[in-house]
Scaffold this motif. Structure first.
Motif, PDB file in Angstrom:
ATOM      1  N   ASN A  19       0.670  -1.185   0.012  1.00  0.00           N
ATOM      2  CA  ASN A  19      -0.054   0.061  -0.164  1.00  0.00           C
ATOM      3  C   ASN A  19       0.682   1.193  -0.053  1.00  0.00           C
ATOM      4  O   ASN A  19       0.464   2.317  -0.642  1.00  0.00           O
ATOM      5  CB  ASN A  19      -0.929   0.089   1.242  1.00  0.00           C
ATOM      6  CG  ASN A  19      -1.814   1.028   1.272  1.00  0.00           C
ATOM      7  OD1 ASN A  19      -2.694   1.598   0.243  1.00  0.00           O
ATOM      8  ND2 ASN A  19      -1.794   1.980   2.224  1.00  0.00           N
ATOM      9  N   SER A  20       2.037   1.051   0.831  1.00  0.00           N
ATOM     10  CA  SER A  20       2.731   2.470   0.839  1.00  0.00           C
ATOM     11  C   SER A  20       3.597   2.548  -0.378  1.00  0.00           C
ATOM     12  O   SER A  20       3.574   3.712  -0.806  1.00  0.00           O
ATOM     13  CB  SER A  20       3.719   2.216   1.924  1.00  0.00           C
ATOM     14  OG  SER A  20       3.110   2.056   3.074  1.00  0.00           O
ATOM     15  N   ALA A  21       3.933   1.504  -1.028  1.00  0.00           N
ATOM     16  CA  ALA A  21       4.797   1.797  -2.067  1.00  0.00           C
ATOM     17  C   ALA A  21       3.707   2.031  -3.482  1.00  0.00           C
ATOM     18  O   ALA A  21       4.243   2.952  -4.203  1.00  0.00           O
ATOM     19  CB  ALA A  21       5.393   0.380  -2.798  1.00  0.00           C
ATOM     20  N   SER A  22       2.592   1.708  -3.411  1.00  0.00           N
ATOM     21  CA  SER A  22       1.661   2.036  -4.538  1.00  0.00           C
ATOM     22  C   SER A  22       1.261   3.380  -4.439  1.00  0.00           C
ATOM     23  O   SER A  22       1.169   4.001  -5.469  1.00  0.00           O
ATOM     24  CB  SER A  22       0.489   1.164  -4.445  1.00  0.00           C
ATOM     25  OG  SER A  22       0.867  -0.304  -4.585  1.00  0.00           O
ATOM     26  N   LYS A  23       0.849   3.549  -3.089  1.00  0.00           N
ATOM     27  CA  LYS A  23       0.520   5.229  -2.967  1.00  0.00           C
ATOM     28  C   LYS A  23       1.356   6.175  -3.333  1.00  0.00           C
ATOM     29  O   LYS A  23       1.248   7.159  -4.017  1.00  0.00           O
ATOM     30  CB  LYS A  23      -0.122   5.401  -1.707  1.00  0.00           C
ATOM     31  CG  LYS A  23      -1.451   4.769  -1.482  1.00  0.00           C
ATOM     32  CD  LYS A  23      -2.075   5.083   0.072  1.00  0.00           C
ATOM     33  CE  LYS A  23      -3.459   4.563  -0.155  1.00  0.00           C
ATOM     34  NZ  LYS A  23      -4.264   4.941   1.270  1.00  0.00           N
ATOM     35  N   GLU A  56       9.110  10.033   0.805  1.00  0.00           N
ATOM     36  CA  GLU A  56       9.704   9.297   2.060  1.00  0.00           C
ATOM     37  C   GLU A  56       8.678   9.800   3.284  1.00  0.00           C
ATOM     38  O   GLU A  56       8.281   8.792   3.987  1.00  0.00           O
ATOM     39  CB  GLU A  56      10.951   9.656   2.219  1.00  0.00           C
ATOM     40  CG  GLU A  56      11.372   8.888   3.510  1.00  0.00           C
ATOM     41  CD  GLU A  56      12.906   8.945   3.843  1.00  0.00           C
ATOM     42  OE1 GLU A  56      13.522   8.946   4.900  1.00  0.00           O
ATOM     43  OE2 GLU A  56      13.608   8.577   2.716  1.00  0.00           O
ATOM     44  N   LEU A  57       8.363  10.918   3.252  1.00  0.00           N
ATOM     45  CA  LEU A  57       7.401  11.363   4.367  1.00  0.00           C
ATOM     46  C   LEU A  57       5.927  10.626   4.267  1.00  0.00           C
ATOM     47  O   LEU A  57       5.405  10.270   5.167  1.00  0.00           O
ATOM     48  CB  LEU A  57       7.181  12.930   4.351  1.00  0.00           C
ATOM     49  CG  LEU A  57       6.274  13.481   5.547  1.00  0.00           C
ATOM     50  CD1 LEU A  57       6.915  13.159   6.845  1.00  0.00           C
ATOM     51  CD2 LEU A  57       6.171  15.107   5.399  1.00  0.00           C
ATOM     52  N   MET A  58       5.547  10.557   3.291  1.00  0.00           N
ATOM     53  CA  MET A  58       4.433   9.748   2.903  1.00  0.00           C
ATOM     54  C   MET A  58       4.470   8.287   3.426  1.00  0.00           C
ATOM     55  O   MET A  58       3.593   7.668   4.066  1.00  0.00           O
ATOM     56  CB  MET A  58       3.891   9.738   1.552  1.00  0.00           C
ATOM     57  CG  MET A  58       2.552   9.096   1.043  1.00  0.00           C
ATOM     58  SD  MET A  58       2.201   8.873  -0.603  1.00  0.00           S
ATOM     59  CE  MET A  58       2.235  10.914  -1.119  1.00  0.00           C
ATOM     60  N   ILE A  59       5.630   7.616   2.955  1.00  0.00           N
ATOM     61  CA  ILE A  59       5.833   6.177   3.321  1.00  0.00           C
ATOM     62  C   ILE A  59       5.919   5.916   4.868  1.00  0.00           C
ATOM     63  O   ILE A  59       5.411   5.192   5.410  1.00  0.00           O
ATOM     64  CB  ILE A  59       7.010   5.702   2.552  1.00  0.00           C
ATOM     65  CG1 ILE A  59       6.696   5.763   1.272  1.00  0.00           C
ATOM     66  CG2 ILE A  59       7.478   4.225   3.013  1.00  0.00           C
ATOM     67  CD1 ILE A  59       7.962   5.356   0.088  1.00  0.00           C
ATOM     68  N   LYS A  61       4.568   8.049   7.406  1.00  0.00           N
ATOM     69  CA  LYS A  61       3.463   8.040   7.884  1.00  0.00           C
ATOM     70  C   LYS A  61       2.570   6.840   7.738  1.00  0.00           C
ATOM     71  O   LYS A  61       1.986   6.481   8.667  1.00  0.00           O
ATOM     72  CB  LYS A  61       2.811   9.377   7.140  1.00  0.00           C
ATOM     73  CG  LYS A  61       3.178  10.740   7.634  1.00  0.00           C
ATOM     74  CD  LYS A  61       2.473  11.814   7.019  1.00  0.00           C
ATOM     75  CE  LYS A  61       3.154  13.167   7.829  1.00  0.00           C
ATOM     76  NZ  LYS A  61       2.563  14.382   7.032  1.00  0.00           N
ATOM     77  N   LEU A  62       2.736   6.027   6.494  1.00  0.00           N
ATOM     78  CA  LEU A  62       1.819   4.985   6.370  1.00  0.00           C
ATOM     79  C   LEU A  62       2.282   4.098   7.087  1.00  0.00           C
ATOM     80  O   LEU A  62       1.479   3.389   7.697  1.00  0.00           O
ATOM     81  CB  LEU A  62       1.737   4.692   4.701  1.00  0.00           C
ATOM     82  CG  LEU A  62       0.947   5.644   3.927  1.00  0.00           C
ATOM     83  CD1 LEU A  62       1.238   5.356   2.342  1.00  0.00           C
ATOM     84  CD2 LEU A  62      -0.467   5.735   3.980  1.00  0.00           C
ATOM     85  N   ILE A  63       3.594   3.736   7.141  1.00  0.00           N
ATOM     86  CA  ILE A  63       4.100   2.648   8.005  1.00  0.00           C
ATOM     87  C   ILE A  63       3.783   2.973   9.299  1.00  0.00           C
ATOM     88  O   ILE A  63       3.276   2.002  10.189  1.00  0.00           O
ATOM     89  CB  ILE A  63       5.598   2.615   7.954  1.00  0.00           C
ATOM     90  CG1 ILE A  63       5.921   1.979   6.282  1.00  0.00           C
ATOM     91  CG2 ILE A  63       6.123   1.493   8.640  1.00  0.00           C
ATOM     92  CD1 ILE A  63       7.209   1.905   5.862  1.00  0.00           C
ATOM     93  N   LEU A  64       4.215   4.099   9.926  1.00  0.00           N
ATOM     94  CA  LEU A  64       3.856   4.359  11.287  1.00  0.00           C
ATOM     95  C   LEU A  64       2.327   4.221  11.911  1.00  0.00           C
ATOM     96  O   LEU A  64       2.319   4.036  13.014  1.00  0.00           O
ATOM     97  CB  LEU A  64       4.728   5.576  11.630  1.00  0.00           C
ATOM     98  CG  LEU A  64       6.047   5.654  11.573  1.00  0.00           C
ATOM     99  CD1 LEU A  64       6.660   6.721  11.797  1.00  0.00           C
ATOM    100  CD2 LEU A  64       6.701   4.641  12.660  1.00  0.00           C
ATOM    101  N   THR A  65       1.323   4.444  10.805  1.00  0.00           N
ATOM    102  CA  THR A  65       0.047   4.326  11.209  1.00  0.00           C
ATOM    103  C   THR A  65      -0.157   3.081  11.836  1.00  0.00           C
ATOM    104  O   THR A  65      -1.026   3.045  12.661  1.00  0.00           O
ATOM    105  CB  THR A  65      -0.881   4.616  10.061  1.00  0.00           C
ATOM    106  OG1 THR A  65      -0.420   6.216   9.651  1.00  0.00           O
ATOM    107  CG2 THR A  65      -2.275   4.492  10.344  1.00  0.00           C
ATOM    108  N   HIS A  66       0.261   2.055  11.274  1.00  0.00           N
ATOM    109  CA  HIS A  66       0.124   0.673  11.370  1.00  0.00           C
ATOM    110  C   HIS A  66       0.994   0.152  12.580  1.00  0.00           C
ATOM    111  O   HIS A  66       0.802  -0.856  13.219  1.00  0.00           O
ATOM    112  CB  HIS A  66       0.207  -0.218  10.287  1.00  0.00           C
ATOM    113  CG  HIS A  66      -1.141   0.235   9.219  1.00  0.00           C
ATOM    114  ND1 HIS A  66      -2.462  -0.198   9.509  1.00  0.00           N
ATOM    115  CD2 HIS A  66      -0.950   0.898   8.054  1.00  0.00           C
ATOM    116  CE1 HIS A  66      -2.990   0.186   8.480  1.00  0.00           C
ATOM    117  NE2 HIS A  66      -2.270   0.875   7.428  1.00  0.00           N
ATOM    118  N   PHE A  67       2.305   0.402  12.323  1.00  0.00           N
ATOM    119  CA  PHE A  67       3.247   0.164  13.112  1.00  0.00           C
ATOM    120  C   PHE A  67       3.948   1.219  13.855  1.00  0.00           C
ATOM    121  O   PHE A  67       5.380   1.327  13.484  1.00  0.00           O
ATOM    122  CB  PHE A  67       4.155  -0.874  12.532  1.00  0.00           C
ATOM    123  CG  PHE A  67       3.576  -2.121  11.648  1.00  0.00           C
ATOM    124  CD1 PHE A  67       2.981  -2.978  12.380  1.00  0.00           C
ATOM    125  CD2 PHE A  67       3.525  -2.045  10.327  1.00  0.00           C
ATOM    126  CE1 PHE A  67       2.559  -4.057  11.405  1.00  0.00           C
ATOM    127  CE2 PHE A  67       2.913  -3.143   9.769  1.00  0.00           C
ATOM    128  CZ  PHE A  67       2.475  -4.081  10.331  1.00  0.00           C
TER     129      PHE A  67
END
Length: 284
Positions: A19-23, A56-59, A61-67
């Motif tokens: 999801n992070s890579a795609s977005k 990188e900031l987007m990625i 945020k997406l990762i840290l939302t879940h982990f």
């Protein structure tokens, strides 16, 4: 190995990586030819844009939302140069879960509109890569690997090539932006391989080179002077597709390897010997 989902928890880290890579990839694609800021890092050839930093900031945020308890090692958060990269990795090695992110692998290509760049995201558990995702937004190709579960592109299993000899192989190389050490060393290897392979390619993205080795489009890839974020995801793709990844003297890949050889396995020894004979390993 214990299933990855069980190791990390109820959320799938592979799904989060995809999801992070795609977005991020779709956003990067939308900014092609429209970046606002261009700077240099290690050398005038080592480029970074506002798009790299924003992706990188987007990625993150997406990762840290879940982990939220996981650590992230991203290219744009590390000062340029080998010493800084090694120091950042040494600090991060103690992490139980470490995400390794290259938001735009192939920034020079992105800047010039050359369609060969990608997003690379890996997850390491206690120093061992367990998830690798590489997304090429222009071709909409998503390469995914999980340790022990194989590797896929568009859901189809990837397998390395069957080329048995260097003379019949197409091998990728890199023109590293480090003009003092890495590039001169790479040139020795390139000169040797140009005479010994069917042909060589230099696309300008380490991650995509590795994905192409995994998919059998290339039989090997060699470069001196890489960083963990360049190769962590791709190395897992190659291994899960039946290939071999080592340093330039044949030692097994780990996160600290900067001088890399990845092949289908069948030409590995021959390629290593070629680099040794040419004085192109980058090792003292």
């Amino acid at each position: 190995m214990e299933p990855i989902d069980n190791v990390v928890g109820s959320k799938s880290p592979t799904a989060v990586a995809i999801n992070s890579a795609s977005k991020a990839g779709e956003w990067i694609k939308s900014r092609l030819g429209m970046y606002k800021q261009l700077d240099t890092k290690l050398s005038p050839q080592d480029l970074v844009t506002d798009v790299d930093k924003g992706a990188e900031l987007m990625i993150r945020k997406l990762i840290l939302t879940h982990f939220p308890d996981h650590d992230i090692l991203g290219e744009e958060g590390v000062p340029p140069g080998a010493a800084a990269s090694e120091a950042a990795l040494a600090k991060a090695r103690s992490s139980e879960y470490l995400w390794i992110v290259d938001p735009v692998d192939g920034t020079t290509n992105f800047v010039h509109g050359f369609p060969f760049f990608c997003v690379s995201i890996a997850l390491a558990h206690r120093g061992e890569v367990i998830v690798g995702v590489i997304y090429d937004p222009l071709r909409d190709e998503l390469f995914v690997a999980e340790k022990g579960k194989g590797a896929y592109v568009h859901g189809n299993p990837t397998r390395v090539s069957e080329d048995a000899e260097l003379s019949g192989s197409v091998v990728a190389v890199g023109f590293n932006p480090d003009r003092q050490f890495a590039l001169p060393t790479n040139m020795k290897g390139i000169n040797a391989l140009a005479l010994q392979t069917r042909s060589i390619r230099a696309g300008g993205s380490a991650a995509l080179h590795l994905a192409y080795v995994a998919a059998g489009r290339l039989s090997g890839y060699y470069e001196v002077g890489l960083n963990a974020w360049d190769v962590a995801a791709g190395a897992l793709l190659v291994k899960e597709s039946g290939g071999i990844v080592t340093d330039t003297t044949g030692n097994p890949y780990d996160l600290g390897v900067r001088h890399l050889v990845a092949t289908n396995g069948k030409i590995h020894g021959e390629l290593l010997q070629s680099l040794k004979d040419a004085g192109a390993t980058g090792m003292q």
